[in-house]
Each structure stands twice: as C-alpha cells, then as structure tokens.
Design a protein around this motif. Structure first.
Motif, mmCIF file in Angstrom:
data_model
loop_
_atom_site.group_PDB
_atom_site.id
_atom_site.type_symbol
_atom_site.label_atom_id
_atom_site.label_comp_id
_atom_site.label_asym_id
_atom_site.label_seq_id
_atom_site.Cartn_x
_atom_site.Cartn_y
_atom_site.Cartn_z
ATOM 1 N N ARG A 154 -0.934 0.356 -9.762
ATOM 2 C CA ARG A 154 -0.168 1.244 -8.875
ATOM 3 C C ARG A 154 1.300 0.895 -8.911
ATOM 4 N NH1 ARG A 154 -4.526 0.146 -5.250
ATOM 5 N NH2 ARG A 154 -3.264 -1.237 -3.967
ATOM 6 N N PHE A 191 3.475 7.579 -5.558
ATOM 7 C CA PHE A 191 2.679 8.389 -4.628
ATOM 8 C C PHE A 191 3.559 9.232 -3.712
ATOM 9 C CE2 PHE A 191 -0.142 4.961 -5.758
ATOM 10 C CZ PHE A 191 -1.382 5.557 -5.830
ATOM 11 N N PHE A 220 2.729 11.732 -0.333
ATOM 12 C CA PHE A 220 1.627 12.127 0.541
ATOM 13 C C PHE A 220 1.993 13.350 1.386
ATOM 14 C CE2 PHE A 220 1.767 7.532 0.024
ATOM 15 C CZ PHE A 220 0.498 7.246 -0.429
ATOM 16 N N ASN A 250 4.502 9.516 4.952
ATOM 17 C CA ASN A 250 4.222 8.080 4.980
ATOM 18 C C ASN A 250 5.441 7.222 4.669
ATOM 19 O OD1 ASN A 250 1.616 8.043 5.879
ATOM 20 N ND2 ASN A 250 0.729 8.184 3.828
ATOM 21 N N ARG A 300 11.202 7.465 -3.387
ATOM 22 C CA ARG A 300 10.481 6.195 -3.379
ATOM 23 C C ARG A 300 9.451 6.148 -4.503
ATOM 24 N NH1 ARG A 300 6.945 5.034 1.825
ATOM 25 N NH2 ARG A 300 5.675 6.637 0.830
#
Lengths: 401, 238
Positions: free
Chosen positions: B86, B92, B94, B98, B159
């Motif tokens: 990861r 990621f 979401f 988050n 991010r």
C-alpha cells in the motif's frame, strides 16, 4: 521520525488538556507525595545530624544493652556507682564523667506547677554537655554526695514557675522533694528531635535515686574526652573496663554500648532506611493506580481515534509505527504527570521545610528515580492500548463512525 | 501508456462465515488490469465490488485463488508486506475523504511521506507540489474543517498521488459531493490518469460517474457480469 511521533503525541495530549491532566493526576499525587516526604525527611535528618555534631565529637554515651533501631534492650544490667568510679579512676584522658538517671515529675513552686523531665546527675553533666549557667552556680561537693538537696532548672521551667522573677534561692518541690534552686541553665532551644531541651530540672544523682527513681543503679553515663585525646581510644578503654567489670567472657557480645555522636547519627539514618521502604510501598501503590488511569484513557483514546488509525494503516503506516505513536503518547502523558508531581512535591516540601525551620535538601537520586518510574509506568500501561491500536483491521477501522 | 498486466486476479474467491451461513462475496474471479488503464467498477451492494477493491488495495486477502501485483503473487503476504505494498504502490481516495481532523491540508498530504521516513523539507516540497496539482494552491494551511467537501476530496487526492503510486484506488470518490463538484473531481482524476499515467480503479454506483472510465466492470452476486470498453465521451471536456 521520532520527532514527528513526539509532535503527534503532544498534539493529541494538548488537544484535550483537562482530560490529560485528570488522567495523570494519580501519577502526580503519588510522585508529589514521595518527593515531598523524602525531601522533608532529608531536611530533618540533616538538621539532627548537624545538631548532634555540634554537641561535640569528643562526647561518648554509655548505655546498657546494644543500641540501635529495633535492638533497644531493657533487660541488660544497669550501671552502678562503682562503675562510674572505676571509669574515673582507670580511664585516662577524660574531662568529665557524668552518670545519668532520667525521670519525669511535677514541679511545684509558689502555687504554680509544671510537669517536666528530671535528670539526676553530677556537676560533670553540664561540663560534658558544654552547657553554661545563665544564673547561679554548679552543685557543691556535698550536694553531689547527696547530703544536701539542690536543683538547677531549665529556662522553660523557670518561666512556668517563676515568670520574670529570679528563682535562685527559692524552694521548689520536685515530686515531694523540697529542693532549693541553685542555678538556671542557659537557653538551648529545641533539639533536632523537636523536644524542648530547656524543659528540664537537673538534680544530684543521689537525691534523684532516693526520691525520684527509687533505685541505687545508673541508667547511662556520658563521658567527655579531653581535647586532643582520641575518642576511639577512650571508647576502647571504657569498653574493655566494662567488659571486665560486667564479667563478659571472650567471644561474647557486649551487653552495653559505647557510642560517639557519629555512631548515633548513623543509627538514626538507619531508621530512615525503614522509612524509605515504607515510602517505596506508598509510591508503588499510587503509581499502579496512576498507571491504570493512563491505560484506561489510552483505551478510550484508541476507540475514539479508530478511524484515524484506519487512515494511517491504509496509507502505509506499519503496525510498529502505530504502536510507537500510542506508546510515545502514553509515556509522554506519564512523564508529564511525573514532572508535575516532582515540581509539586518540591514546592510542598519547601513550604513544610520553611515551617519546620529545617534545611531544604533535594535528593537528585529520588528525583531521577521518580522520573524514571513515571516513564516506565507509561511504557507498561500504555503498551496494551497501543498494541490494540496497531492490530486494528484497517477496513473495519475506516468504516468506524 | 497501456502496458502489460499490472493487476491480475486468478480464480479469486472470498468467503465470509462458515458452514451454512457462508457468504460467497467473490466467486472465482479472473481479471486483468494493465498499467495506465482507467477502470470503473459498478454493481449493487453485496455484489462483491467492495471486496474486490479491498483485495486490490491490499487491505484484505483472498480466501482462495491468487492476487498478482506486477507479476508478484501476494498469497502468504504478511500484514507488514501488505502495508508496504500500500505504502509504495497504491493511493487511496475514499467516499468520506478520511482526512485527519484539526490538521492542515499540507500536513494531511505529508502523512504518507512521514511513514516513509522522508526528511521534513523534502516532504513539504512534494506535498505543496501535489496540492498545486489538484488546484489547492493558497489553501495549504487551511485545516480540514475550513475546507469545502470538494476541497477536502482534492486534499485526499493530493495525499493519494504525493507518493507517485502505480495505482489510484477511488471508492465512491463523488459519493458525498454535489453534481458540479463531482464533475470537477472526475475531471481531476481523468487528468491524472491521462497526464501522469496513473492507473485508476474506481468503484461507483452512478452511471455518469462510471462513464469517465475507459473500461467498465459490472459485478453481480460475486461474479464478473460484464467487462467492456467505453467510449471516451468526456474527452471534449478536457
């Protein structure tokens, strides 16, 4: 990386300052109590030692039985006049030899009465103690022999019985013994143990034995060596003389003791070892309670921040990194409590020490120990919540509301 | 841009529970996604699309079958190995953004770099560049609460891409946003796919959002019901 973790932990703590403070209150109180007690204890010990050393290093105390914490023996044979005479005759280099019997009695004069300690001794007592007279004179030879009554009174007794008047020449009744006051002792003040040294009446030993003690024996002897004479030599001489007189066979233990001030001071610090053990137990219990408080709030914190933990795990935080973060937070909390406790304890000790008029002696060992222990508490009690955080399933943690 | 197989499922199944109560979330799925693709995944709830996404994202392991990432089979990966997968390969995004609350945009973007042990100055430089790329220049020091939903999702995208990942995984990225903002976010994701060559895999339940993908997978009852290429109908927007 460590700096990052510390910064994160500080943020989590400061975000909820009141809660953090309440969490560590247990640690604060435990540490503060220990620090305060040890510091005050050190101060009083220092004061006692200081006063004992001022009493003179050339003074020896002879008592029946072995003396020390937990070994005060009342069964050992007391001394006799013959012992005192033998010491005077056979041990060289002595300045004063004073037999001592102690008792308490009610002293009455001109309608006032006062309960005080009564010492039966000889004129040598004042020499051995380096105690001057404020008024009047020493005992005369015939008074020392017991053929005439005479009393020398302390400043406190004088105030209680005579107020501002000069007591010399007046009669006092000491437990039904009528006794003219021949002298008043110079003011000495409180002893290191906190008792009033001026609250006393000194009378000749013979009179004391007959009328107060009802005995012909002697409970202890104070010796004072001449300047330039080694007290160790005097001590050895007195010990061998008394062993001979008391018929103690070779290889048997003395049933009396001869100590100088430094030995008595050492025995006194012996009692503080016991006190330190007791303090340690108090500290252990309060730190345990404090640690449980920290564990509790860390578990709450992990639950509250489940989602945050999920995010961190998802974007690549290793278990160890999350574990470290929460562990550092717990340790920081407990160190925060420890340091607050140390400062509070020192402040408290300072206040008490000023009140008691004893020196402020900070022991760096106990401060370092308190610090180390509080850090260890955070480590131990923070581990379980931190491990719980690290082992969260990221999928479920992210779904957590 | 389109190359060899980046992500491959070989007979991947996922079960939950035991015995009679066993739920078969994924049933022997075969699937291959190449580098540079933009794949949309659709399906009703319980169809297995989220489970597939979790496995692709290294958040979950298959019960049977093999998940191959860049030619490397991942069965038997430890938790730490999945974390490193990861950390280094995936980004990621979401539905609920988050982001860390009470934390500035730039610090949120720096977070994955912190776990890589990157030095402070380098981290700041990369985070600011990523924020500029998602159009948030000037908002770097706003905290999460001070940003709108669209802006928060931009921070989340920054991010995700700040580590220069091979794959961007987006789980309902527009689910909490209004239509206008949704279009802006989808344009941003499309641009990242096209200009930066990031492989995008996106789960959605909205047809018009799914239409941004160049390939559409439909899941039904743990099976792959359809797998078709889509016209690039949104190209005119860019």
């Amino acid at each position: 990386m460590f700096f990052e973790t510390a910064k994160l932990a500080w943020r989590a703590i400061s975000r909820n300052m009141l809660r953090s403070f309440l969490t560590v209150l247990g640690v604060v109180i435990g540490v503060a109590a220990v620090i305060a007690m040890v510091t005050v204890g050190n101060g009083t010990t220092a004061k006692v030692k200081d006063e004992l050393s001022r009493l003179g290093t050339n003074t020896l105390f002879v008592r029946p039985g072995q003396w020390g914490p937990g070994r005060a023996s009342t069964e050992a044979k007391r001394f006799t006049d013959k012992d005192v005479e033998a010491i005077q005759a056979q041990v060289s280099g002595l300045r004063a030899v004073a037999p001592i019997n102690r008792g308490t009695a009610t002293v009455i004069a001109s309608g006032a009465n006062h309960s005080t300690s009564v010492i039966g001794t000889t004129g040598d007592y004042l020499i051995a103690q380096d105690w001057d007279l404020a008024l009047g004179r020493q005992f005369l030879a015939n008074e020392d022999r017991g053929s005439r009554a005479a009393c020398i009174i302390g400043e406190t007794v004088r105030k209680e019985l005579f107020g501002a008047a000069n007591p010399v020449g007046q009669n006092i009744r000491v437990s039904n013994v009528s006794c003219p006051v021949v002298g008043v002792l110079a003011v000495k003040g409180q002893s290191g143990m906190g008792d009033d040294q001026d609250d006393t009446v000194v009378m000749p030993l013979k009179l004391h034995q007959r009328r107060i003690g009802g005995t012909t024996t002697i409970s202890s002897i104070i010796l004072s060596a001449q300047d330039g004479i080694s007290t160790a030599k005097v001590q050895a001489d007195v010990e061998s003389l008394l062993r001979e007189r008391r018929r103690i066979g070779i290889g048997r233990e003395d049933d009396f003791s001869v100590n100088d001030m430094s030995q008595i001071a050492a025995a006194m610090t012996g009692t503080t070892v016991l006190l330190t053990g007791l303090l340690g137990a108090v500290a252990a219990v309060s730190l345990l309670v404090g640690g449980i408080g920290i564990m509790n709030i860390m578990l709450v914190s992990v639950t509250e921040r489940t989602r945050e933990i999920g995010i961190r795990l998802a974007i690549g935080a290793l278990e160890n990194q999350v574990l470290t973060q929460f562990l550092v937070e717990a340790v920081m909390l407990s160190i925060f409590g420890g340091v607050t406790g140390i400062l509070t304890g020192l402040a408290l000790a300072y206040a008490v020490v000023s009140l008691l008029d004893v020196p402020f002696v900070v022991s760096p060992t106990i401060v370092l120990l308190a610090f180390a222990f509080s850090a260890a508490i955070g480590m131990i009690f923070g581990y379980f919540p931190a491990r719980r955080a690290a082992q969260l399933n990221p999928i479920e943690a992210l779904r957590h509301e | 841009m389109i190359g060899s197989s980046l992500i491959a499922f070989q007979q991947v199944s996922k079960f939950y529970g035991r015995g009679e109560a066993t739920i078969r979330a994924l049933d022997k799925i075969d699937l291959s996604i190449r580098a540079g693709e933009f794949v949309s995944i659709m399906g009703p709830s319980g169809s297995g699309k989220s489970t597939a996404m979790n496995i692709i994202g290294g958040l979950d392991l298959p019960s049977s079958g093999e998940y191959v990432f860049q030619g490397i089979p991942t069965s038997g990966f430890s938790r730490a190995q999945l974390t490193l997968l990861r950390r280094h390969m995936l980004g990621f995004v979401f539905q609920g953004f988050n982001l860390l609350a009470r934390t500035s945009a730039v610090e949120n973007v720096e977070l994955p770099l912190v776990y890589r042990g990157m030095d402070h100055r380098e981290r700041r430089r990369l985070a600011l560049a990523a924020l500029e790329q998602v159009g948030l220049k000037g908002r770097e020091h706003h905290t999460t609460q001070e940003l709108s939903g669209g802006q928060q999702q931009r921070v989340a995208i920054a991010r995700a891409i700040v580590t220069d990942p091979a794959v961007l995984l987006a789980d309902e990225p527009t689910g909490n946003l209004d239509t206008k903002t949704s279009v802006e976010i989808m344009e941003l994701i499309t641009r990242l796919n096209r200009e930066n060559g990031i492989t995008v895999i996106m789960v959605t339940h909205e047809e018009d959002i799914a239409a941004y993908g160049k390939r559409l997978l439909r899941f039904v009852d743990g099976h792959l019901a359809s797998d078709q290429a889509q016209a690039k109908e949104h190209d005119h927007v860019l």
